[in-house]
Design a protein around this motif. Sequence first.
Motif, mmCIF file in Angstrom:
data_model
loop_
_atom_site.group_PDB
_atom_site.id
_atom_site.type_symbol
_atom_site.label_atom_id
_atom_site.label_comp_id
_atom_site.label_asym_id
_atom_site.label_seq_id
_atom_site.Cartn_x
_atom_site.Cartn_y
_atom_site.Cartn_z
ATOM 1 N N GLU A 187 57.053 34.513 32.809
ATOM 2 C CA GLU A 187 56.638 33.465 33.733
ATOM 3 C C GLU A 187 56.265 32.163 33.057
ATOM 4 O O GLU A 187 55.960 32.104 31.859
ATOM 5 N N MET A 190 50.997 28.120 32.852
ATOM 6 C CA MET A 190 50.242 27.198 33.719
ATOM 7 C C MET A 190 49.078 26.610 32.931
ATOM 8 O O MET A 190 48.441 27.306 32.143
ATOM 9 N N GLU A 194 40.486 28.491 34.487
ATOM 10 C CA GLU A 194 40.587 29.737 35.248
ATOM 11 C C GLU A 194 39.282 30.035 35.969
ATOM 12 O O GLU A 194 38.205 29.771 35.455
HETATM 13 P P1 AMP Z 1 46.709 38.625 32.981
HETATM 14 O O1 AMP Z 1 46.851 39.897 32.205
HETATM 15 O O2 AMP Z 1 47.822 38.333 33.899
HETATM 16 O O3 AMP Z 1 45.384 38.514 33.614
HETATM 17 O O4 AMP Z 1 46.638 37.476 31.897
HETATM 18 C C1 AMP Z 1 45.616 37.437 30.932
HETATM 19 C C2 AMP Z 1 45.298 36.014 30.581
HETATM 20 O O5 AMP Z 1 46.461 35.366 30.057
HETATM 21 C C3 AMP Z 1 44.878 35.152 31.766
HETATM 22 O O6 AMP Z 1 43.527 35.258 32.051
HETATM 23 C C4 AMP Z 1 45.246 33.776 31.276
HETATM 24 O O7 AMP Z 1 44.256 33.268 30.391
HETATM 25 C C5 AMP Z 1 46.490 34.017 30.491
HETATM 26 N N1 AMP Z 1 47.679 33.815 31.347
HETATM 27 C C6 AMP Z 1 48.320 34.753 32.065
HETATM 28 N N2 AMP Z 1 49.350 34.222 32.742
HETATM 29 C C7 AMP Z 1 49.368 32.904 32.454
HETATM 30 C C8 AMP Z 1 50.209 31.808 32.836
HETATM 31 N N3 AMP Z 1 51.259 31.977 33.636
HETATM 32 N N4 AMP Z 1 49.919 30.604 32.336
HETATM 33 C C9 AMP Z 1 48.888 30.428 31.487
HETATM 34 N N5 AMP Z 1 48.069 31.410 31.093
HETATM 35 C C10 AMP Z 1 48.298 32.641 31.563
#
Ligand code: AMP
Length: 429
Positions: A187, A190, A194
């Motif tokens: 993906e 972004m 947060e």
């Molecule tokens: P997740 O496992 O999806 O919660 O991702 C863990 C962390 O990675 C998130 O809390 C963000 O800090 C970072 N992250 C995940 N997806 C994105 C994204 N599309 N863009 C930027 N940072 C991301």
Amino acid sequence: MKILVVGGGGREHAIVKALVGSPNADRIWVAPGNAGTARDAENIPIRANDLTALVDFAQREGIDLTVVGPEQPLVDGIVERFRDRGLQVIGPTAPAAQLEGSKAFAKAFMLRHGIPTAAFQSFGREQVGEALAFAKTLGAPVVVKVSGLAAGKGAIICESTGEARETIEEILVEGSFGEAGSVVVIEEFMRGQEASVFALCDGRDYVLLSTAQDHKRVGEGDTGPNTGGMGAYAPAVILDDATLARVEEEVVRPTIRGMAEEGMPYTGFLYVGLMLTADGPRVVEYNCRLGDPEAQVILPLLKTDLAELLDACAEQRLGGLAVEHRDGAAACVVLCSGGYPGAYRKGLEISGLDDEAPGPGVAVIHAGTDLEGERVVTSGGRVLGVTAVGDGLEAALDRAYRTAAGIHFEGMFYRRDIGRKGIEFLEAG
Ligand code: AMP
Ligand code: GLY
């Protein structure tokens, strides 16, 4: 009510703390619990993933309500197992828990319902070439995620196309995440701050709990590797009322409506992780439970009795319920064992915990602790979550940090900048 809390970390101790003293909670068990829950409730030595033993215990003891803390038993269908025996339980069914258990499912769901999130595509093991090509079209940085549960380690931010290639190959070809990585989501990266929004849902209606901001990186200034969470504060001041209203309208309601329409009515806690981008709030991830350490800061701000709220949830009475929150803020500083999130030692004796009441508005929440006879020892990387409430964020942080300073175990460390982003935001006015 007789209440059973499933899990043994900081989140579960925070749930127990919020239930203790409730006129609606007569007796509280925790499976398996930790040294902190042993003091506040009754631990039973059943692992959170042992669904058969849990449901048998609940039936035998005549448990009125079970609250499931962690994601794995939810993804494994614990809620169905309890409901099949006519037992009330708080959490989503396995199909609904896919919002966390399968990132490919969650992303496709958001696309179907027009819920704002990063552009993406999902790929299986046979699609390595397509995955690489898609990552290239997004450019760097790009985010590669394993679709399944990966204990917070499954999102890799790749700074170059080369790194994305290596990451995709490691996951899909070499199988570095096992089954959880049989599908990857690639993906768009972004930018923004947060924040997380929490709702309690009964399949039809929902109530919003406090918002919160976590600190995922191990080091101050958000540096170093990701962790389960180094500290949190609530409410997330960066999420102003207008943005929160937008999140409700564009994310929370369509999620709950969408899940019901698709035959998977969502029940239990829903955690929406958001990125506040220049184009508005967008979903980073869903979790099918309360956060840890977010629960530690959300629950102390609840004025409404938690047991009553959970009972209303189980009986689908949330529609008519007004949830009240206290003014002020809550903060939690997580005390970790040296080496975390890498390898760390266990069994280290903790001192400075003798004081049963560390001060007004402060609670020392246990996460990775165990009892060895009378001694409290470490049993995890995140060991304690020193949590405080105050009239404002600064007051809450001050109390938490002062209490943390009195606790010790070998190699203990913690971030000194929890809540700073919130303070800076408030100061900037
Ligand atoms: P997740 O496992 O999806 O919660 O991702 C863990 C962390 O990675 C998130 O809390 C963000 O800090 C970072 N992250 C995940 N997806 C994105 C994204 N599309 N863009 C930027 N940072 C991301
Ligand atoms: N603190 C992040 C989580 O519970 O997933």
